[in-house]
Design a protein around this motif. Structure first.
Motif, PDB file in Angstrom:
ATOM      1  N   ILE A  32       0.846  -1.205   0.000  1.00 28.60           N
ATOM      2  CA  ILE A  32       0.000   0.000   0.000  1.00 28.60           C
ATOM      3  C   ILE A  32       0.875   1.246   0.000  1.00 28.60           C
ATOM      4  O   ILE A  32       0.640   2.192  -0.778  1.00 28.60           O
ATOM      5  CB  ILE A  32      -0.933   0.002   1.231  1.00 28.60           C
ATOM      6  N   ARG A  33       1.887   1.245   0.829  1.00 26.74           N
ATOM      7  CA  ARG A  33       2.736   2.432   0.931  1.00 26.74           C
ATOM      8  C   ARG A  33       3.505   2.683  -0.362  1.00 26.74           C
ATOM      9  O   ARG A  33       3.736   3.821  -0.751  1.00 26.74           O
ATOM     10  CB  ARG A  33       3.719   2.262   2.092  1.00 26.74           C
ATOM     11  N   ASP A  34       3.878   1.606  -1.046  1.00 33.24           N
ATOM     12  CA  ASP A  34       4.677   1.745  -2.265  1.00 33.24           C
ATOM     13  C   ASP A  34       3.832   2.067  -3.491  1.00 33.24           C
ATOM     14  O   ASP A  34       4.311   2.730  -4.418  1.00 33.24           O
ATOM     15  CB  ASP A  34       5.461   0.452  -2.528  1.00 33.24           C
ATOM     16  N   GLU A  35       2.598   1.578  -3.526  1.00 39.35           N
ATOM     17  CA  GLU A  35       1.821   1.616  -4.757  1.00 39.35           C
ATOM     18  C   GLU A  35       0.660   2.602  -4.766  1.00 39.35           C
ATOM     19  O   GLU A  35       0.254   3.066  -5.824  1.00 39.35           O
ATOM     20  CB  GLU A  35       1.263   0.202  -5.061  1.00 39.35           C
ATOM     21  N   PHE A  36       0.106   2.914  -3.610  1.00 41.20           N
ATOM     22  CA  PHE A  36      -1.069   3.786  -3.592  1.00 41.20           C
ATOM     23  C   PHE A  36      -0.671   5.251  -3.769  1.00 41.20           C
ATOM     24  O   PHE A  36       0.432   5.634  -3.389  1.00 41.20           O
ATOM     25  CB  PHE A  36      -1.822   3.634  -2.263  1.00 41.20           C
ATOM     26  N   GLY A  43      -5.778   6.226   4.513  1.00 36.52           N
ATOM     27  CA  GLY A  43      -7.088   5.581   4.531  1.00 36.52           C
ATOM     28  C   GLY A  43      -7.007   4.096   4.242  1.00 36.52           C
ATOM     29  O   GLY A  43      -7.681   3.285   4.887  1.00 36.52           O
ATOM     30  N   ALA A  44      -6.164   3.718   3.275  1.00 39.20           N
ATOM     31  CA  ALA A  44      -6.032   2.305   2.920  1.00 39.20           C
ATOM     32  C   ALA A  44      -5.436   1.497   4.067  1.00 39.20           C
ATOM     33  O   ALA A  44      -5.891   0.386   4.366  1.00 39.20           O
ATOM     34  CB  ALA A  44      -5.173   2.163   1.666  1.00 39.20           C
ATOM     35  N   VAL A  45      -4.421   2.042   4.730  1.00 40.25           N
ATOM     36  CA  VAL A  45      -3.814   1.351   5.870  1.00 40.25           C
ATOM     37  C   VAL A  45      -4.830   1.180   6.994  1.00 40.25           C
ATOM     38  O   VAL A  45      -4.907   0.120   7.633  1.00 40.25           O
ATOM     39  CB  VAL A  45      -2.571   2.126   6.366  1.00 40.25           C
ATOM     40  N   SER A  46      -5.642   2.208   7.237  1.00 39.67           N
ATOM     41  CA  SER A  46      -6.658   2.128   8.288  1.00 39.67           C
ATOM     42  C   SER A  46      -7.669   1.025   7.998  1.00 39.67           C
ATOM     43  O   SER A  46      -8.031   0.240   8.879  1.00 39.67           O
ATOM     44  CB  SER A  46      -7.391   3.471   8.423  1.00 39.67           C
ATOM     45  N   ALA A 233     -11.952   6.229  10.028  1.00 39.33           N
ATOM     46  CA  ALA A 233     -10.907   6.625  10.984  1.00 39.33           C
ATOM     47  C   ALA A 233      -9.889   7.568  10.365  1.00 39.33           C
ATOM     48  O   ALA A 233      -9.442   8.527  11.004  1.00 39.33           O
ATOM     49  CB  ALA A 233     -10.211   5.385  11.547  1.00 39.33           C
ATOM     50  N   ALA A 234      -9.502   7.308   9.108  1.00 40.98           N
ATOM     51  CA  ALA A 234      -8.480   8.142   8.473  1.00 40.98           C
ATOM     52  C   ALA A 234      -8.955   9.582   8.326  1.00 40.98           C
ATOM     53  O   ALA A 234      -8.185  10.524   8.566  1.00 40.98           O
ATOM     54  CB  ALA A 234      -8.100   7.566   7.114  1.00 40.98           C
ATOM     55  N   PHE A 285      -7.312   0.636  16.424  1.00 46.15           N
ATOM     56  CA  PHE A 285      -6.545  -0.228  15.532  1.00 46.15           C
ATOM     57  C   PHE A 285      -6.239   0.458  14.210  1.00 46.15           C
ATOM     58  O   PHE A 285      -5.128   0.358  13.682  1.00 46.15           O
ATOM     59  CB  PHE A 285      -7.325  -1.520  15.271  1.00 46.15           C
ATOM     60  N   ALA A 286      -7.227   1.143  13.661  1.00 47.33           N
ATOM     61  CA  ALA A 286      -7.051   1.775  12.353  1.00 47.33           C
ATOM     62  C   ALA A 286      -5.927   2.805  12.387  1.00 47.33           C
ATOM     63  O   ALA A 286      -5.123   2.890  11.451  1.00 47.33           O
ATOM     64  CB  ALA A 286      -8.356   2.427  11.906  1.00 47.33           C
ATOM     65  N   CYS A 287      -5.851   3.588  13.457  1.00 46.75           N
ATOM     66  CA  CYS A 287      -4.832   4.639  13.521  1.00 46.75           C
ATOM     67  C   CYS A 287      -3.489   4.112  14.009  1.00 46.75           C
ATOM     68  O   CYS A 287      -2.445   4.671  13.668  1.00 46.75           O
ATOM     69  CB  CYS A 287      -5.311   5.771  14.420  1.00 46.75           C
ATOM     70  N   LEU A 288      -3.478   3.029  14.801  1.00 50.20           N
ATOM     71  CA  LEU A 288      -2.211   2.449  15.228  1.00 50.20           C
ATOM     72  C   LEU A 288      -1.389   1.989  14.031  1.00 50.20           C
ATOM     73  O   LEU A 288      -0.174   2.182  13.977  1.00 50.20           O
ATOM     74  CB  LEU A 288      -2.457   1.266  16.167  1.00 50.20           C
ATOM     75  N   ALA A 289      -2.051   1.386  13.058  1.00 50.22           N
ATOM     76  CA  ALA A 289      -1.340   0.906  11.873  1.00 50.22           C
ATOM     77  C   ALA A 289      -0.695   2.064  11.126  1.00 50.22           C
ATOM     78  O   ALA A 289       0.464   1.989  10.709  1.00 50.22           O
ATOM     79  CB  ALA A 289      -2.302   0.150  10.959  1.00 50.22           C
TER      80      ALA A 289
END
Length: 390
Positions: A32-36, A43-46, A233-234, A285-289
């Motif tokens: 996600i970090r590399d491609e989005f 938002g995607a990580v959350s 959450a994001a 959880f969503a924001c911890l990630a």
């Protein structure tokens, strides 16, 4: 006995293979970090992080209908089909990450890491049955502590460490991991004991005599709330900052858990309290990630996320073991635990979430814009910012 030993061996091997497959979650964060697009990473990580809790809850909700309608074998066939489809979809649709970090896997640190995790989790899992003072429990805990010390020493000296100890000491990493540990205590132990509470016959003075299916449905609000909060959450974090969301979510989860402990006479109270717990834990959880991903350079995203997931699992094992010891301390004449055991157990989980909210206050303050800027930062620039001058 030989057939039983063979079956147990097959189950252990199968669980090991499942554990290897569990590595897809931290890898997903890295991709996600590399491609989005940068503005969609948070938002995607959350969402992906929240889906971990959603999947856990959904499994409990769906287990009853699957067993009733298809038989217990389909508790294994259904996940096999779903994961097979996911594997094919990953090959077809998921782009390959362009980030590569030269190096090799350090065998000794990996062995020591696995050793202390196995010793610790086995001790915590079996302590309610063996007893906390049993020689086996104490011995495993001492072994785990010794292996942790050895693992840290080896990692610090390794030319290519499995886990970068310098990374683990970053303020944004260790504080977030501490919160993850405490939130894991509350979430996993709640999912472990709430079905047992719901299925207890009302003749015991509590419980609803629910079937497996009905018991799962009582947990449905938690899974739904966790999924919804993962989606929003994001955007909330962009407005008030991810630290505030983590603290509020942990505190809200504590409120819901205390409601479970002290207000559980009617089903509607279980529905409401589980919905509140799911909302709070989903936000946290969503924001911890996102905080973990933003706290490390891109090439360490998978390692940091994987360690965070391990720490959540350890928290769940700790919470489950502690609550099991409390619940099984006193039994009624009919063999069911006394209500006070569940009340005290759920109150302890509420206390763990209160501690998570307090620990969350130690997370470095970061606005939503700063979080997204950190996620967009080039690897070299981010590493220079994270590493203190010497």
């Amino acid at each position: 006995l030989a057939a039983l030993a063979t079956s147990i061996g097959v189950l252990i091997i199968a669980r090991v293979i499942q554990g290897v497959g569990g590595g897809v979650l931290p890898l997903a964060f890295g991709i996600i970090r590399d491609e989005f697009p940068h503005h969609k990473v948070g938002g995607a990580v959350s969402v992906v992080s929240s889906l971990l809790a959603v999947g856990f809850g959904a499994g409990i909700v769906l287990a009853g209908p699957i067993v009733s309608g298809l038989g217990y074998h389909w508790l294994f066939w259904a996940p096999f089909i779903v994961t097979s489809v996911a594997a094919v979809a990953a090959v077809v649709f998921v782009p390959e990450s362009p980030v590569r970090t030269p190096g090799r896997i350090s065998v000794l640190p990996a062995v020591l890491l696995s050793g202390w995790l196995v010793a610790l989790l086995l001790a915590l899992s079996e302590a309610p049955k063996w007893g906390w003072g049993d020689a086996r429990t104490v011995g495993l805990l001492v072994l785990a502590a010794a292996l942790v010390v050895g693992w840290i020493q080896v990692e610090q000296r390794a030319a290519v460490p499995l886990i970068d100890m310098r990374m683990m000491r970053l303020p944004g990493v260790w504080t977030t991991n501490l919160v993850a540990l405490l939130v894991g205590v509350g979430m996993y132990a709640n999912f472990a004991f709430m079905p047992q509470f719901n299925q207890t016959p009302s003749s015991a003075g509590y419980g609803f005599g629910a079937s497996v299916t009905e018991s799962g449905l009582l947990l449905l609000p938690s899974a739904v709330a966790t999924f919804i909060t993962g989606l929003i959450a994001a955007s909330i974090a962009r407005r008030v900052g991810p630290k505030a969301v983590v603290v509020f979510g942990s505190a809200l989860g504590a409120v819901g858990m205390f409601m479970v402990a002290f207000a559980h006479d009617d089903k509607w109270e279980i529905y409401v309290s589980n919905g509140i717990v799911g909302t709070g834990i989903g936000l946290a959880f969503a924001c911890l990630a996102g905080l973990i991903v933003a706290a490390v350079p891109p090439e360490q995203t998978g390692v940091a996320s994987g360690m965070n997931a391990n720490i959540r699992t350890i928290g769940g094992s700790i919470g489950t073991a502690v609550v099991a010891s409390i619940v099984t301390a006193n039994f009624l004449p009919d063999g069911f635990p006394r209500e006070v055991g569940y009340t005290a157990g759920f109150a302890v989980l509420g206390g763990a979430l209160v501690l998570a909210a307090i620990a969350g206050m130690a997370i470095p303050t970061m606005s939503g814009d700063e979080l997204e800027a950190r996620l967009e930062m080039e690897p070299a620039a981010q590493e220079a910012e994270l590493v203190p001058a010497t």
